[in-house]
Design a protein around this motif. Structure first.
Motif, PDB file in Angstrom:
ATOM      1  N   ASP A 124       0.814  -1.216   0.000  1.00 18.82           N
ATOM      2  CA  ASP A 124       0.000   0.000   0.000  1.00 18.82           C
ATOM      3  C   ASP A 124       0.846   1.265   0.000  1.00 18.82           C
ATOM      4  OD1 ASP A 124      -2.836  -1.074   0.371  1.00 18.82           O
ATOM      5  OD2 ASP A 124      -1.667  -2.169   1.860  1.00 18.82           O
ATOM      6  N   VAL A 125       1.981   1.203   0.693  1.00 15.16           N
ATOM      7  CA  VAL A 125       2.821   2.401   0.773  1.00 15.16           C
ATOM      8  C   VAL A 125       4.278   1.977   0.915  1.00 15.16           C
ATOM      9  CG1 VAL A 125       2.376   2.615   3.281  1.00 15.16           C
ATOM     10  CG2 VAL A 125       3.202   4.598   2.030  1.00 15.16           C
ATOM     11  N   CYS A 126       5.171   2.692   0.214  1.00 20.76           N
ATOM     12  CA  CYS A 126       6.607   2.453   0.376  1.00 20.76           C
ATOM     13  C   CYS A 126       7.198   3.531   1.273  1.00 20.76           C
ATOM     14  CB  CYS A 126       7.326   2.508  -0.977  1.00 20.76           C
ATOM     15  SG  CYS A 126       7.059   1.051  -1.968  1.00 20.76           S
ATOM     16  N   VAL A 127       8.328   3.201   1.890  1.00 19.22           N
ATOM     17  CA  VAL A 127       9.061   4.181   2.694  1.00 19.22           C
ATOM     18  C   VAL A 127      10.545   4.012   2.410  1.00 19.22           C
ATOM     19  CG1 VAL A 127       7.337   4.058   4.544  1.00 19.22           C
ATOM     20  CG2 VAL A 127       9.395   2.660   4.702  1.00 19.22           C
ATOM     21  N   THR A 128      11.337   5.002   2.797  1.00 20.70           N
ATOM     22  CA  THR A 128      12.794   4.834   2.782  1.00 20.70           C
ATOM     23  C   THR A 128      13.284   5.131   4.190  1.00 20.70           C
ATOM     24  OG1 THR A 128      13.362   7.123   2.342  1.00 20.70           O
ATOM     25  CG2 THR A 128      12.852   5.765   0.421  1.00 20.70           C
ATOM     26  N   SER A 129      14.563   4.889   4.438  1.00 20.00           N
ATOM     27  CA  SER A 129      15.040   5.076   5.809  1.00 20.00           C
ATOM     28  C   SER A 129      14.944   6.541   6.236  1.00 20.00           C
ATOM     29  CB  SER A 129      16.466   4.544   5.963  1.00 20.00           C
ATOM     30  OG  SER A 129      17.291   5.080   4.976  1.00 20.00           O
ATOM     31  N   SER A 130      15.107   7.472   5.296  1.00 16.93           N
ATOM     32  CA  SER A 130      15.067   8.889   5.701  1.00 16.93           C
ATOM     33  C   SER A 130      13.641   9.414   5.849  1.00 16.93           C
ATOM     34  CB  SER A 130      15.829   9.763   4.689  1.00 16.93           C
ATOM     35  OG  SER A 130      15.238   9.660   3.422  1.00 16.93           O
ATOM     36  N   SER A 131      12.673   8.710   5.243  1.00 12.17           N
ATOM     37  CA  SER A 131      11.329   9.280   5.196  1.00 12.17           C
ATOM     38  C   SER A 131      10.280   8.442   5.928  1.00 12.17           C
ATOM     39  CB  SER A 131      10.899   9.407   3.731  1.00 12.17           C
ATOM     40  OG  SER A 131      10.869   8.118   3.131  1.00 12.17           O
ATOM     41  N   ALA A 132      10.668   7.265   6.425  1.00 11.94           N
ATOM     42  CA  ALA A 132       9.683   6.297   6.931  1.00 11.94           C
ATOM     43  C   ALA A 132       8.815   6.868   8.052  1.00 11.94           C
ATOM     44  CB  ALA A 132      10.408   5.047   7.424  1.00 11.94           C
ATOM     45  N   VAL A 133       9.433   7.518   9.026  1.00 13.60           N
ATOM     46  CA  VAL A 133       8.674   7.985  10.192  1.00 13.60           C
ATOM     47  C   VAL A 133       7.661   9.044   9.751  1.00 13.60           C
ATOM     48  CG1 VAL A 133       8.852   9.160  12.420  1.00 13.60           C
ATOM     49  CG2 VAL A 133      10.509   7.372  11.808  1.00 13.60           C
ATOM     50  N   LYS A 134       8.119   9.973   8.918  1.00 12.51           N
ATOM     51  CA  LYS A 134       7.229  11.032   8.433  1.00 12.51           C
ATOM     52  C   LYS A 134       6.042  10.440   7.647  1.00 12.51           C
ATOM     53  CE  LYS A 134       7.386  15.225   5.634  1.00 12.51           C
ATOM     54  NZ  LYS A 134       8.162  16.021   4.702  1.00 12.51           N
ATOM     55  N   ILE A 135       6.345   9.491   6.772  1.00 13.06           N
ATOM     56  CA  ILE A 135       5.299   8.917   5.916  1.00 13.06           C
ATOM     57  C   ILE A 135       4.288   8.130   6.746  1.00 13.06           C
ATOM     58  CG2 ILE A 135       4.854   7.187   4.115  1.00 13.06           C
ATOM     59  CD1 ILE A 135       7.639   8.036   2.951  1.00 13.06           C
ATOM     60  N   LEU A 136       4.779   7.273   7.635  1.00 12.76           N
ATOM     61  CA  LEU A 136       3.851   6.399   8.354  1.00 12.76           C
ATOM     62  C   LEU A 136       3.127   7.138   9.477  1.00 12.76           C
ATOM     63  CD1 LEU A 136       5.850   3.069   8.191  1.00 12.76           C
ATOM     64  CD2 LEU A 136       3.984   3.867   6.734  1.00 12.76           C
ATOM     65  N   ARG A 137       3.703   8.241   9.958  1.00 11.32           N
ATOM     66  CA  ARG A 137       2.947   9.090  10.914  1.00 11.32           C
ATOM     67  C   ARG A 137       1.745   9.690  10.197  1.00 11.32           C
ATOM     68  NH1 ARG A 137       6.767  12.635  12.911  1.00 11.32           N
ATOM     69  NH2 ARG A 137       7.067  11.485  14.842  1.00 11.32           N
ATOM     70  N   ALA A 138       1.969  10.130   8.946  1.00 11.15           N
ATOM     71  CA  ALA A 138       0.898  10.816   8.209  1.00 11.15           C
ATOM     72  C   ALA A 138      -0.089   9.835   7.576  1.00 11.15           C
ATOM     73  CB  ALA A 138       1.516  11.689   7.115  1.00 11.15           C
ATOM     74  N   TYR A 139       0.348   8.613   7.309  1.00 11.39           N
ATOM     75  CA  TYR A 139      -0.520   7.660   6.587  1.00 11.39           C
ATOM     76  C   TYR A 139      -1.729   7.306   7.463  1.00 11.39           C
ATOM     77  CZ  TYR A 139      -1.717   3.952   3.323  1.00 11.39           C
ATOM     78  OH  TYR A 139      -2.363   3.174   2.388  1.00 11.39           O
ATOM     79  N   PRO A 140      -2.936   7.344   6.900  1.00 11.01           N
ATOM     80  CA  PRO A 140      -4.136   7.164   7.730  1.00 11.01           C
ATOM     81  C   PRO A 140      -4.408   5.705   8.109  1.00 11.01           C
ATOM     82  CG  PRO A 140      -4.743   7.551   5.447  1.00 11.01           C
ATOM     83  CD  PRO A 140      -3.253   7.647   5.495  1.00 11.01           C
ATOM     84  N   ALA A 141      -3.585   5.173   9.014  1.00 12.76           N
ATOM     85  CA  ALA A 141      -3.807   3.821   9.564  1.00 12.76           C
ATOM     86  C   ALA A 141      -3.058   3.734  10.884  1.00 12.76           C
ATOM     87  CB  ALA A 141      -3.300   2.769   8.598  1.00 12.76           C
ATOM     88  N   ASP A 142      -3.537   2.861  11.788  1.00 15.93           N
ATOM     89  CA  ASP A 142      -2.883   2.687  13.097  1.00 15.93           C
ATOM     90  C   ASP A 142      -2.074   1.402  13.161  1.00 15.93           C
ATOM     91  OD1 ASP A 142      -4.090   4.955  13.978  1.00 15.93           O
ATOM     92  OD2 ASP A 142      -5.878   3.896  14.711  1.00 15.93           O
ATOM     93  N   ARG A 143      -2.360   0.487  12.223  1.00 15.84           N
ATOM     94  CA  ARG A 143      -1.678  -0.809  12.209  1.00 15.84           C
ATOM     95  C   ARG A 143      -1.078  -1.027  10.849  1.00 15.84           C
ATOM     96  NH1 ARG A 143      -5.335  -5.839  13.208  1.00 15.84           N
ATOM     97  NH2 ARG A 143      -3.418  -7.031  12.988  1.00 15.84           N
ATOM     98  N   PHE A 144       0.114  -1.642  10.801  1.00 14.40           N
ATOM     99  CA  PHE A 144       0.740  -1.935   9.503  1.00 14.40           C
ATOM    100  C   PHE A 144       1.415  -3.305   9.548  1.00 14.40           C
ATOM    101  CE2 PHE A 144       0.972   2.659   9.981  1.00 14.40           C
ATOM    102  CZ  PHE A 144       0.583   3.144   8.734  1.00 14.40           C
TER     103      PHE A 144
END
Ligand code: 13P
Ligand code: SF4
Length: 305
Positions: A124-144
């Motif tokens: 559903d969503v990709c992340v990288t090491s520099s951006s993961a926290v920012k992306i998953l904080r903003a992504y509208p879900a509580d569980r991954f």
């Protein structure tokens, strides 16, 4: 031909043939010097989308070239060395992932960008090491569900305690070589040095570092810091780049074994040969695979940009 002569010829051919050369920071200095852009995985993805040339040469590993092709399917994309893969990306079993998804259909799958196009197509969503926290904080879900690096996943979990992550097994064999013993030895040998580490390292090792960051975050932290000595706990090319960039500071590798042999396969003559002859491995992906794999990458750029 000397290195300088080869670099001059590469710069001339790049211009003449309108080729954009994207270079991951783990490549050697002589390749950095002929790049249109050098950066970490996130920066390379952004540049791939923005490059104006019709042809792109990716000096890095296969998943990075695939990401360029997914973001810019109209361009011809080539990989600098046909054997430059990523063992962590290649180890993911798509059937197991499909089964996990079937068991928990409501939980989004977040994938480190270090995955094949076929795996991205299931995410559903990709992340990288520099951006993961920012992306998953903003992504509208509580569980991954998170793959394929449980070490990066554990780091993200520590930064986002309000969300929960099921970490699938995997990991980067290069960064997993770094141990708590290496940290103890480095603290003794260089008591004044800061230890700068990549979050692909094991969490037990990572919690003993002074700073955790992606490849380019480590480079920039060391360059800007007032400190004079650093132990670098990521691929050892970064030690050499920092010595070159900050001659007034001292840099030591945490271990001489932290070398990614895949990243090191590409040489300057490979780049020259591609530009001079056009011979190289072109990345070809089926249009429906591109369409499916693009969704999580678009989400990454949207939430991480
Ligand atoms: P970053 O480029 O995100 O720091 O990742 C490092 C890496 O292992 C690339 O393969
Ligand atoms: Fe893959 Fe690790 Fe090499 Fe990066 S450093 S390409 S994650 S094996």
């Amino acid at each position: 031909m000397t290195t300088r002569e080869m670099q001059d010829e590469i710069l001339r051919l790049k211009q003449e043939k309108s080729v954009c050369v994207l270079v991951h920071a783990y490549q050697d200095e002589d390749i950095w010097e002929i790049a249109d852009y050098v950066g970490d995985s996130f920066g390379l993805s952004q540049q791939a989308a923005a490059a104006k040339e019709d042809t792109v040469l990716m000096c890095g590993v296969r998943f990075m070239a695939e990401t360029v092709k997914i973001l810019a399917p109209q361009k011809r994309v080539f990989l600098s060395h046909p054997q430059a893969g990523c063992p962590m990306a290649d180890a993911v079993d798509e059937d197991i992932l499909a089964q996990v998804k079937a068991d928990t259909p409501d939980v989004p799958v977040a994938a480190y960008v270090n995955t094949t196009a076929a795996v991205k197509a299931l995410c559903d969503v990709c992340v990288t090491s520099s951006s993961a926290v920012k992306i998953l904080r903003a992504y509208p879900a509580d569980r991954f569900i998170f793959l394929p690096d449980p070490n990066l996943g554990a780091y993200i979990q520590s930064q986002l305690p309000e969300k929960s992550f099921e970490l699938l097994p995997g990991g980067c064999p290069t960064h997993l070589r770094l141990t708590e013993r290496d940290i103890a030895a480095a603290r003794e040998a260089h008591p004044d040095a800061l230890i700068l580490m990549h979050p692909e390292c094991h969490p037990r090792v990572a919690k003993k570092a002074d700073y955790l960051g992606s490849t380019t975050q480590i480079l920039s932290y060391a360059e800007k810091s007032d400190k004079k000595e650093f132990v670098i706990a990521t691929e050892n090319s970064i030690v050499e780049h920092l010595k070159f960039r900050c001659p007034d500071k001292k840099f030591y590798p945490l271990s001489r074994d932290c070398v990614c042999h895949n990243m090191r396969l590409t040489t300057l003559p490979d780049v020259y040969r591609f530009l001079a002859t056009g011979e190289g491995e072109e990345i070809l992906l089926a249009p429906d695979l591109i369409e499916k794999a693009r969704r999580p990458i678009d989400a990454m750029l949207r939430y991480g940009g």
